[in-house]
Design a protein around this motif. Sequence first.
Motif, PDB file in Angstrom:
ATOM      1  N   LEU A 314      35.680  40.920  36.716  1.00 47.70           N
ATOM      2  CA  LEU A 314      37.499  41.323  36.025  1.00 47.70           C
ATOM      3  C   LEU A 314      38.213  40.143  37.495  1.00 47.70           C
ATOM      4  CD1 LEU A 314      37.934  44.109  34.427  1.00 47.70           C
ATOM      5  CD2 LEU A 314      37.828  41.626  33.435  1.00 47.70           C
ATOM      6  N   LEU A 315      37.937  40.539  38.625  1.00 47.87           N
ATOM      7  CA  LEU A 315      38.259  40.096  39.751  1.00 47.87           C
ATOM      8  C   LEU A 315      38.771  38.925  39.788  1.00 47.87           C
ATOM      9  CD1 LEU A 315      37.590  42.757  42.447  1.00 47.87           C
ATOM     10  CD2 LEU A 315      39.557  42.666  41.985  1.00 47.87           C
ATOM     11  N   VAL A 316      37.485  38.159  39.802  1.00 45.71           N
ATOM     12  CA  VAL A 316      37.292  36.704  39.563  1.00 45.71           C
ATOM     13  C   VAL A 316      38.166  35.903  38.841  1.00 45.71           C
ATOM     14  CG1 VAL A 316      35.650  34.459  39.472  1.00 45.71           C
ATOM     15  CG2 VAL A 316      34.978  36.391  40.551  1.00 45.71           C
ATOM     16  N   ILE A 317      38.009  36.342  37.258  1.00 41.91           N
ATOM     17  CA  ILE A 317      38.487  35.761  36.380  1.00 41.91           C
ATOM     18  C   ILE A 317      40.273  35.874  36.608  1.00 41.91           C
ATOM     19  CG2 ILE A 317      39.650  36.656  34.149  1.00 41.91           C
ATOM     20  CD1 ILE A 317      37.273  36.637  33.789  1.00 41.91           C
ATOM     21  N   GLY A 318      41.021  37.347  37.533  1.00 36.34           N
ATOM     22  CA  GLY A 318      42.154  37.019  37.756  1.00 36.34           C
ATOM     23  C   GLY A 318      42.555  36.357  38.981  1.00 36.34           C
ATOM     24  N   LEU A 319      41.537  36.194  40.212  1.00 36.69           N
ATOM     25  CA  LEU A 319      42.014  34.823  40.416  1.00 36.69           C
ATOM     26  C   LEU A 319      42.300  33.194  40.259  1.00 36.69           C
ATOM     27  CD1 LEU A 319      40.145  36.073  43.776  1.00 36.69           C
ATOM     28  CD2 LEU A 319      42.736  36.758  43.555  1.00 36.69           C
ATOM     29  N   ILE A 320      41.623  33.099  39.943  1.00 38.58           N
ATOM     30  CA  ILE A 320      40.779  31.976  39.154  1.00 38.58           C
ATOM     31  C   ILE A 320      42.413  32.014  38.365  1.00 38.58           C
ATOM     32  CG2 ILE A 320      39.987  30.443  37.573  1.00 38.58           C
ATOM     33  CD1 ILE A 320      37.365  31.440  37.942  1.00 38.58           C
ATOM     34  N   TRP A 321      42.312  32.594  37.015  1.00 38.67           N
ATOM     35  CA  TRP A 321      43.662  32.604  36.587  1.00 38.67           C
ATOM     36  C   TRP A 321      44.854  32.289  37.370  1.00 38.67           C
ATOM     37  CZ3 TRP A 321      46.124  30.507  32.040  1.00 38.67           C
ATOM     38  CH2 TRP A 321      47.100  31.084  31.909  1.00 38.67           C
TER      39      TRP A 321
END
Length: 333
Positions: A314-321
């Motif tokens: 979720l952290l990675v998805i948040g940063l990518i988004w």
Amino acid sequence: MEMIDRYIYAVTQKLRQEQREDIAKELRGLIEDMLEERVGSRDISDKDVEEVLLELGTPRKLADKYRGAKKYLIGPELFDSYLIVLKIVLVTVASILGVIFVVQTILDPVLILDHFVDLIVSTVTGIPMAFAWTTFGFALPEYLGAYQAKDIQIDTEWKPSDLPPIPDEKRQIKRGESIAGIIFYAIFIVILAFSSDYFGVWVFHDGFSGVVPFLNERTYGMYLLFILLIFGFGIIKECLKLVSGKWTYKLAGYTLILNAISMAVILLMVSGPTFWNPDFMNELAQAGVVTAGSEEYEVGQKIWEQSTFWIFVLLVIGLIWDAIDGFIRARKK
């Protein structure tokens, strides 16, 4: 005329907030007087406007005349925003430290003297840290020229028609949004730097009995620098947004770089076996929260294993988004 509006906007955005309205009126009056003197009784053409604006000079040079051009660590364009954010961050950090002290005292009143010493140590280290990250967050865009619009980079040759349009509302970044982000990162820095031992499952048996930590206490000190870097990058990112005031490809590029570094640091931390508490479930059983070997223990074990993985995802998805959203909004006219 639109070109005059764009020119006045480009000039006043480089001035302090309380100066902008008065100087905008003064500048508009000056331009109208110059046009009247130039054209007399005939109609004003775009060429007349361009010649008058060229005579006034680039927006940056004219803004410099209004305020006096000097070199700053944090220039006049940013200083008001810097002071506001600095006050908010320092008050937030001091408040969080005070709340932590109160909670610690309520949970364990016998050790109030130790908690008070911890409060003093946290204040002495936490306040300068908050000051440093906030100042660095504003000094960096000042150094990078992140607030400079394309027009002000042309000092010798420029055309009024090259002035950027007044940014559309869809591209603008709300001031409150950036300030809220800075406060969010400051709160997590304080909690994770000074009260990580309270980050876990709180156990109560006839009162507060202790905390089963989520993080590995034996190796946490080694990871603390990485954690401070991740949230510090977050503060820098929000400062860049606050300074820019609108999404641009340049701002989206900075966001992408900061998020990529943060993702690399997060991957380095959580992929290792020593970041999370390896004895979390056993300590829960020892604390009497669950019974070892029971069905609820097995369910808790699965949730613990899955949650540590999904938190990372979720952290990675948040940063990518966050990075993608910046480029999408920068494309809007």
